[in-house]
Design an enzyme around this catalytic site. Structure first.
Site, PDB file in Angstrom:
ATOM      1  N   CYS B 144       0.830  -1.214   0.000  1.00 28.45           N
ATOM      2  CA  CYS B 144       0.000   0.000   0.000  1.00 28.45           C
ATOM      3  C   CYS B 144       0.858   1.255   0.000  1.00 28.45           C
ATOM      4  CB  CYS B 144      -0.943  -0.010   1.201  1.00 28.45           C
ATOM      5  SG  CYS B 144      -0.133  -0.291   2.789  1.00 28.45           S
ATOM      6  N   HIS B 224      -2.887   5.093   6.568  1.00 30.39           N
ATOM      7  CA  HIS B 224      -1.563   5.674   6.814  1.00 30.39           C
ATOM      8  C   HIS B 224      -1.502   7.124   6.326  1.00 30.39           C
ATOM      9  CE1 HIS B 224      -0.516   1.466   7.150  1.00 30.39           C
ATOM     10  NE2 HIS B 224      -0.505   1.250   5.865  1.00 30.39           N
TER      11      HIS B 224
END
Lengths: 349, 349
Positions: B144, B224
């Site tokens: 990711c 994140h």
């Protein structure tokens, strides 16, 4: 003024003020004449318990203190009449008005990092620019994050190593005693202003430091963390970097290898070491996360926002009053009085 | 293979696998033949509810599924006998053994970013290096964070703007459905390895990208955040930067001015937009935090770890099977099927 103790007032007995008051009381060349505040709650009662003379910052506050059974020694003006210097730790909107008051009373003044550089024209970090503050009337001790950047970058900058410094810092979401104000859970809030103010602020301390900062805040309340990337003017080895930081006052090493893997574990160590209020006055640099790739060096460090500026304020008192012309001597004296160290634990290797 | 639908298996119906399965089912040039897993709990029951054929990754798992009343369509080997390509979304330790199995079955394989580059020799991000994956047997869709770095840095790198990129990223402390595993409260855990692995990993996608990353993790579970500082080869204006990111697929803008001030507010928008599972496949860049100082450009962006690699995996299926030789066409097709956008809300100005 040399010989006699410097008479000190602390105006504002909050997160910084209460610590500054305690630290002043520890100095053998200073006398804490009193603290002033507007509160009547548990915080100011602790000042009474510690034997500090309590003054009322305004008349209404004095009445409330009386009603709460707090023995009030007088008004802020009374306090100002008895001191040489005041450490102003009041909320920031009051600073400008307080300056007029201190000036009228002929008292030197020290403000905290929430104020702008322009308020006093001098932004202070003891190990960087103590000498320039000697015998000035007013100075500003820079904020916790700026103090940390000033200390760590100074270690490199004074060796001529810094071509350009970059740092990303993640601030705590709220302070430990707060349960709601600015509290946040389960998120990160990026700061939309880029660069964030800490970089330019560090330049008020180290004017020719080329630095940019980005910031955000997260859901935790035990201090801040910085990730710094410093482009160097020549390859700087890991050993050189470690030595430079070792030589710099108030920069201490922690190691993940010792189980100090996060902000909270370092603060727990401060509690275990019986530090007052669990305070960490040093910048804690993760020694095992230091890195160099020949072009840049990398530092990860922790900033205890409640405590880091306390020794700076003590040194600033000495600088403004001129009782100690040597900055290094003042820093050493303050550090000894508080128990500031380079390494919290004995080396195991 | 052109004309017929590509027959796809998903092995591992976890955080990524369940999303890949749903996304495969949306493609008009693919057939989801089945999903394989070892679980018998609510997760695999959802697969049944969605009409996916469920296979048992090993015999013991099959017995447990039977006992739990889950209709088992066969073994993983049965499934492999019926497909052209398998998207392996199983936990990472199983990858190497699975590769032997896929090879023996004559099936192409796609792994996720938890595996090393060396497992397949090709690290994939659709908009960067689709063509190189055409008709390969195996590829790895990067993680990711690496996907987000690849997309955003590609926007700048393909214009020759990147002299050196630096990023600090703060990972979520745990995943949304976890209540204990790796959970953390009230702290930040810095990564001691410097640089962190995401920088080198991005170089497996963009080999000549000069990038360094530092990382940490915090107490939140909704995606994140990255803070990137990119030194440019020439002054790049804010408008140029904005245009470059606008031209880059799967990079979308969010604005604090719209109230999207933090990770959780952006995820809330995904929920309000009725995105499946509240997923965000795009990298969300804060438009109002973009900055340029003539030497560097600054980007703050959000990475939804659960979702961002899903469209990449779909494109990787097309690349390996060769059913679509044009990467841009594959990206556009995938984006249309999922509803990927450049801006989540209509512009207000």
């Amino acid at each position: 003024m040399s010989g006699a103790k410097v008479r000190v007032a602390v105006n504002g007995y909050g997160v910084i003020g209460k610590r500054v008051a305690d630290a002043v009381a520890l100095q053998d060349d200073m006398e804490l004449v009193g603290v002033a505040d507007v509160a009547s709650d548990y915080r100011i009662r602790v000042a009474v318990e510690r034997g500090h003379a309590v003054f009322a910052s305004d008349p209404a506050a004095g009445d409330e203190m009386d009603a709460a059974g707090i023995s009030v020694a007088g008004t802020l003006d009374d306090l100002l009449g008895r001191v040489d210097v005041v450490a102003d730790c009041a909320p920031k909107k009051l600073a400008a008005a307080n300056k007029d008051r201190y000036q009228a009373a002929g008292v030197k003044g020290i403000w905290q990092g929430g104020e702008k550089h322009e308020l006093t024209g001098y932004s202070f970090c003891a190990q960087v620019n103590y000498t320039g503050a000697l015998n000035r009337d007013f100075a500003r001790v820079v904020s916790c994050n700026t103090t940390a950047l000033s200390r760590t970058m100074h270690a490199l900058h004074r060796r001529g190593w810094v071509r350009r410094a970059r740092a990303v810092l993640l601030r705590r979401g709220t302070d430990p005693w707060e349960s709601h104000a600015n509290g946040m859970i389960n998120t990160v809030v990026p700061e939309i202003r880029v660069p964030s103010h800490q970089g330019p602020d560090a330049q008020t301390v180290i004017p020719d430091l080329d630095i940019t900062t980005l910031a955000g805040a997260g859901p935790y309340n035990l201090s801040h963390i910085h990730f710094a990337m410093v482009e160097t003017t020549r390859p700087v080895s890991l050993d050189e970097l470690r030595d430079a930081l070792w030589d710099e006052p108030r920069v201490a090493f922690v190691r993940a290898a010792d189980g100090l893997v996060a902000l909270n574990s370092v603060i727990e160590l401060m509690r275990d070491l019986d530090r007052p209020r669990g305070d960490m006055w040093e910048v804690a640099v993760w020694e095992d996360a230091l890195a160099s790739d020949g072009r840049e060096v990398y530092l990860t460090f922790q900033v205890h926002n409640e405590a880091i500026v306390v020794p700076e304020t003590i040194d600033c008192i000495r600088a403004l009053t001129g009782i100690e012309p040597d900055g290094a001597a003042s820093v050493a004296k303050t550090d000894a009085s508080l128990g500031i160290t380079k390494t919290f634990l004995p080396a195991t290797t």
